[in-house]
Design an enzyme around this catalytic site. Structure first.
Site, mmCIF file in Angstrom:
data_model
loop_
_atom_site.group_PDB
_atom_site.id
_atom_site.type_symbol
_atom_site.label_atom_id
_atom_site.label_comp_id
_atom_site.label_asym_id
_atom_site.label_seq_id
_atom_site.Cartn_x
_atom_site.Cartn_y
_atom_site.Cartn_z
ATOM 1 N N HIS A 67 0.945 -1.247 0.003
ATOM 2 C CA HIS A 67 -0.149 0.016 -0.173
ATOM 3 C C HIS A 67 0.886 1.155 -0.056
ATOM 4 O O HIS A 67 0.457 2.276 -0.488
ATOM 5 C CB HIS A 67 -0.957 -0.043 1.317
ATOM 6 C CG HIS A 67 -2.185 0.726 0.987
ATOM 7 N ND1 HIS A 67 -2.287 2.059 0.686
ATOM 8 C CD2 HIS A 67 -3.673 0.475 1.168
ATOM 9 C CE1 HIS A 67 -3.466 2.814 0.606
ATOM 10 N NE2 HIS A 67 -4.108 1.672 0.995
ATOM 11 N N SER A 183 -10.864 5.834 4.355
ATOM 12 C CA SER A 183 -9.979 6.695 3.278
ATOM 13 C C SER A 183 -10.976 7.564 2.538
ATOM 14 O O SER A 183 -12.080 7.297 1.853
ATOM 15 C CB SER A 183 -9.177 5.549 2.243
ATOM 16 O OG SER A 183 -8.704 6.295 1.343
#
Length: 237
Positions: A67, A183
């Site tokens: 990520h 997010s």
């Protein structure tokens, strides 16, 4: 052709664009699929590579990506483009003839030199990996009565529904809420990447001074709560 040293072998791995993981078994069901794409057995994955392209024996494929270098939306967009191009304009097909290349030069075997200390370290790492996998429980349910399009027709945010479901489920199970990360993409802005939304707020407001395990509410109240979630997130974000 064999690579001689561990340093050389690691440099080859480190310089590769991605890791191709070929699993010699078919996928049994969605739970098996989740475990396979999330972690596998650890033996043929390179987890800090940009991404692992994982392909099972029956052709089922998925992506496991690291990520720190990229975000889910961008990686998903890239992989969708690759999938579309490879299926609509495939470079090879079942009727394709083998390429006229010397596979002994095109493919290199990475031969790591392992002493007793390295072997012991690998064994210990595999034991810790197996213990972590053993502690992971995955289950799933397929909901066929509607999805995001239905929710949008009803003027309700699909994200709000999912986030509220997460929070309510956790609250009913443990009688508390916890810090939760959602997010929020800021990639449209200069130097933007992601920021953080904390979605438990509306759930906490809704359940204040109430026993969540015994709660019964009207459909109207549920809808008002669902409509309130995105508004509350925006003001607190």
């Amino acid at each position: 052709m064999e690579i001689c040293s561990n340093e050389e072998a690691l440099q080859k791995v480190d310089s590769a664009l991605f890791c191709l993981s070929l699993d010699d078994f078919p996928i049994k069901d969605f739970v098996h699929l989740s475990h396979t794409m999330l972690h596998g057995d650890g033996a043929n994955r390179w987890y800090d590579k940009s991404f692992n392209l994982i392909i099972a024996k029956d052709g089922t494929a998925g992506i496991n990506f690291e990520h720190s270098w990229g975000d889910g939306v961008a990686v998903l967009r890239f992989q969708n483009e690759v999938f579309k191009d490879s299926t609509k304009v495939p470079a090879v097909s079942p009727q394709s003839q083998p390429a006229s290349v010397d596979s002994s030069r095109a493919v290199q075997k990475l031969d790591f030199k392992l002493n007793d200390a390295l072997k012991a370290g690998i064994t210990k790492a595999k034991q810790k990996f197996d213990a972590s996998v053993e502690a992971l429980s995955i289950n799933m349910i397929q909901f066929h009565e509607g999805g995001k399009e239905l929710l949008k027709q009803k003027k309700v945010s699909p994200d709000a529904v999912v986030q509220l479901a997460f929070q309510m489920a956790f609250l009913r199970q443990y009688n508390q809420t916890v810090a939760t990360y959602e997010s929020c993409s800021t990639a449209a802005f200069k130097h933007g990447r992601t920021e953080t939304i904390r979605p438990p707020i509306s759930t906490m407001h809704f359940t204040k001074n109430k026993n969540i395990k015994e709660i019964t509410i009207s459909k109207c109240s549920v809808k008002n709560l669902l409509l309130d979630v995105p508004r509350t997130v925006r003001t607190t974000y």
